[in-house]
Every structure is written in C-alpha cells, then in structure tokens.
Design a protein around this motif. Structure first.
Motif, short mmCIF file in Angstrom:
data_model
loop_
_atom_site.label_atom_id
_atom_site.label_comp_id
_atom_site.label_asym_id
_atom_site.label_seq_id
_atom_site.Cartn_x
_atom_site.Cartn_y
_atom_site.Cartn_z
N ARG A 30 2.67 -9.34 -1.93
CA ARG A 30 1.22 -9.16 -1.92
C ARG A 30 0.51 -10.48 -2.25
N HIS A 97 -2.62 -16.05 7.82
CA HIS A 97 -1.83 -15.66 9.00
C HIS A 97 -0.39 -16.15 8.84
N HIS A 100 1.39 -14.02 6.44
CA HIS A 100 1.70 -12.74 7.09
C HIS A 100 3.00 -12.85 7.89
N ASN A 103 5.93 -12.29 5.89
CA ASN A 103 5.93 -10.97 5.23
C ASN A 103 5.18 -10.96 3.90
N GLN A 104 4.17 -11.81 3.80
CA GLN A 104 3.28 -11.80 2.63
C GLN A 104 1.93 -11.29 3.10
N GLU A 105 1.52 -10.12 2.61
CA GLU A 105 0.32 -9.45 3.12
C GLU A 105 -0.86 -9.57 2.16
N TRP A 107 -3.65 -8.66 -0.11
CA TRP A 107 -3.87 -7.47 -0.92
C TRP A 107 -5.26 -7.46 -1.56
N THR A 150 -8.39 -7.23 7.72
CA THR A 150 -7.02 -7.24 7.18
C THR A 150 -6.93 -6.44 5.90
N ASN A 154 -4.66 -3.03 5.25
CA ASN A 154 -3.64 -3.08 4.20
C ASN A 154 -3.99 -2.18 3.02
#
Length: 325
Positions: A30, A97, A100, A103-105, A107, A150, A154
């Motif tokens: 996150r 981006h 992302h 795999n880091q979104e 939050w 985004t 999420n």
C-alpha cells in the motif's frame, strides 16, 4: 422516552469507536502520498508512515533540500510537486504508475501542504492571498481530483489536514482561516459524495504548532513586503503596527529549524488512526480533550457570542493549553 434511544445510540457509538474501530488495515503493498514534506508535519508524517510499513511518496518543493535527503535515507520516495502549478502533478502520477507496475497500490492521499501569512486582510498582497488559496485549498482539491479515479477503485482514503482556525476564524489570519474553513467544507462534502464507493475521507486537525513546523518562519519578511506594497492609507494607519509585528514575529519564529523533530506523539497517533484504522473516525484532533471540547462548543454558540470570546482572548487562552513546547 426518546432520551433512552439517544443514550443507547451514544453507548453503541462509543463501543463501535473504541472496540470495532481499533482494527488496522494491512500495509503490505500500500502506497501513501504525503504532500508538503519539506518541513514540519509533512516531514514527520512521511517518516512515521514509512516506519509503519507503508510505501511512502513524499512531495517536496526542494528535491535537493535537507528534508528530501533525510527522507531518501529512510526509504521514502521523494517527488517534486508544486500545488500552484498543475503540470508538476505529472511526475507524481508517473511515479505512482511505476509503483503500480511493481504491485504497490495507491491507498491514501494526505493533503498536508500548506502556507500561512500572518496579517490583516487589508495588509496582505495579492500574491500572498493567492498563494494561500492556491496551496491550501485549490491545490488540495485539484490533486485529490487527479488521484481519485485510482483511490476510488482501490477503495482507499483521503486524509485532509485542517486546523482549529477552520473551526473558529480569528483576526490577522483571515485568508488562512478562509482556506482551512474551505478544507473543512470540502472534506465533509467529499466524504458524503464518496460514501457509496467504500472510500473514507478523514479530517485531522493539528493544534498550535508554529514553533515546531516552520510555517511562520518567513512572517517577518512577508510583513515587510506588505508594508512596501500597502496603500498610502494603510501605511499611515497601520505602518507602525506592521513594523512592530514583523520584528516580534521574526524574533519568535525566524530561527525555527525546518527539519527539527516535531515531537507531537498525539498528532502522529491521530494520523496513524486516520491512515490505518479499519473504521476511521470522521475527524481526529491533536488537541487535548478540553481544548477540543471548547472548540466544538464554540461552533454551537451564536456567532455574536464567539466574537466576544475571541475579542476577550478566551480563544487564544484555550489554544494555549495545546501549545507544543
């Protein structure tokens, strides 16, 4: 027996807040974006959020400044962003981006960046007024809008940083008060607007930190600019007061170290709850509870009564109990 229903509602609310709301979300993968990290609250929060396990993206004005160096050494991603110039948002969105793809979104966005100019509305220059509105209010709204697609997908959250001045307006901080009152209104409206999406919008109010954050570091210079650009009538009527205020405030805040430790555990706890709680409150205040209660009560009083309390120094006296030493 309506009062029984009210009592039951209060008890349920307290239980929910103190038991159910204690759970925390996982931090793995996150990303938290914190604006205004060149000094003060932003710098301290970015460092704490990294220690809590988040991937942290801190926005700064000075990419090669002392704060940026401190943050990079602690594993924080540093990005230059100026809320007055929307084209600088591109670097941030590109960074997010790339995270992302790893795999880091995204939050949470913490809208912390802010500037303050001390002085009566009549004194302040157009540039000083514009800067406060652009950074404190318009910039926060535009950045939130940019990241909302985004964040919404999420089911993340937005944390808005306000101030007691957003609750009770005071003389000599008129423009700053207006921007913080705007932040309060924007926060409440956005929370209701995004409720169907599952997002959270949380308000955090720091309290009385000018001697720790550096937000008033340039006040002396700003007051000299006001005097130089003031209308002749303003200079005649207020020139001496402006000069005296500039000297006093420069002496009080001119030497504040921008990268010093904030030393406000109560505030960092508020931010931890805002970022991590599975069911965050609508707002958190870093002020001691008597100060928070007094501020809340002032909002319930007729404006004429509040005017009297402010004029007689009661408001300043109350805030004095929350001063960060």
């Amino acid at each position: 027996m309506w009062w029984i229903g009210v009592g039951v509602g209060v008890v349920v609310g307290v239980v929910w807040r103190n038991v159910v709301g204690r759970g925390e979300v996982g931090v793995r993968g996150r990303v938290v974006v914190v604006t205004g990290c060149d000094s003060g609250i932003g710098l301290s929060l970015a460092r704490h959020a990294r220690r809590w396990g988040f991937t942290v993206v801190a926005t700064v004005l000075q990419e090669e400044g002392a704060a940026a160096d401190i943050l990079r050494r602690e594993g924080v991603v540093v990005v230059m962003l100026d809320l007055r110039h929307h084209h600088t948002f591109t670097t941030l969105t590109t960074t997010l981006h790339n995270l992302h793809l790893d795999n880091q979104e995204l939050w949470c966005l913490v809208n912390n960046a802010g500037v303050m100019t001390f002085g009566q509305c009549e004194w302040q220059t157009t540039a000083q007024v514009t800067a406060q509105v652009q950074v404190n209010l318009a910039g926060a709204i535009h950045l939130t809008s940019t990241l909302l697609p985004t964040l919404r997908r999420n089911k993340g959250r937005v944390v808005m940083v306000s101030s007691p001045t957003g609750q009770v307006g005071t003389a000599n901080m008129t423009v700053y008060c207006a921007t913080k009152a705007g932040i309060e209104g924007f926060t409440h409206a956005l929370r209701r607007e995004l409720a169907p999406s599952g997002m959270s919008v949380v308000l955090v109010r720091p309290c009385n930190l000018p001697n720790r954050t550096g937000i008033m570091r340039s006040t002396g210079v700003q007051l000299r600019e006001m005097l130089e650009n003031a209308a002749e009538e303003t200079r005649q009527d207020f020139g001496a007061a402006m000069t005296e205020a500039g000297k006093a405030l420069e002496q009080a805040f001119g030497g504040v170290e921008e990268t010093q430790e904030l030393r406000d555990d109560r505030l960092m706890h508020c931010f931890r709850c805002a970022l991590l709680s599975t069911h965050p409150r609508l707002s958190y205040s870093a002020a001691p509870w008597p100060v928070t209660l007094a501020l809340d009560l002032m909002q319930c009083l007729p404006s004429a009564w509040v005017d009297v309390l402010v004029a007689h120094g009661i408001y300043s006296w109350v805030l004095g109990f929350a001063k960060n030493k």
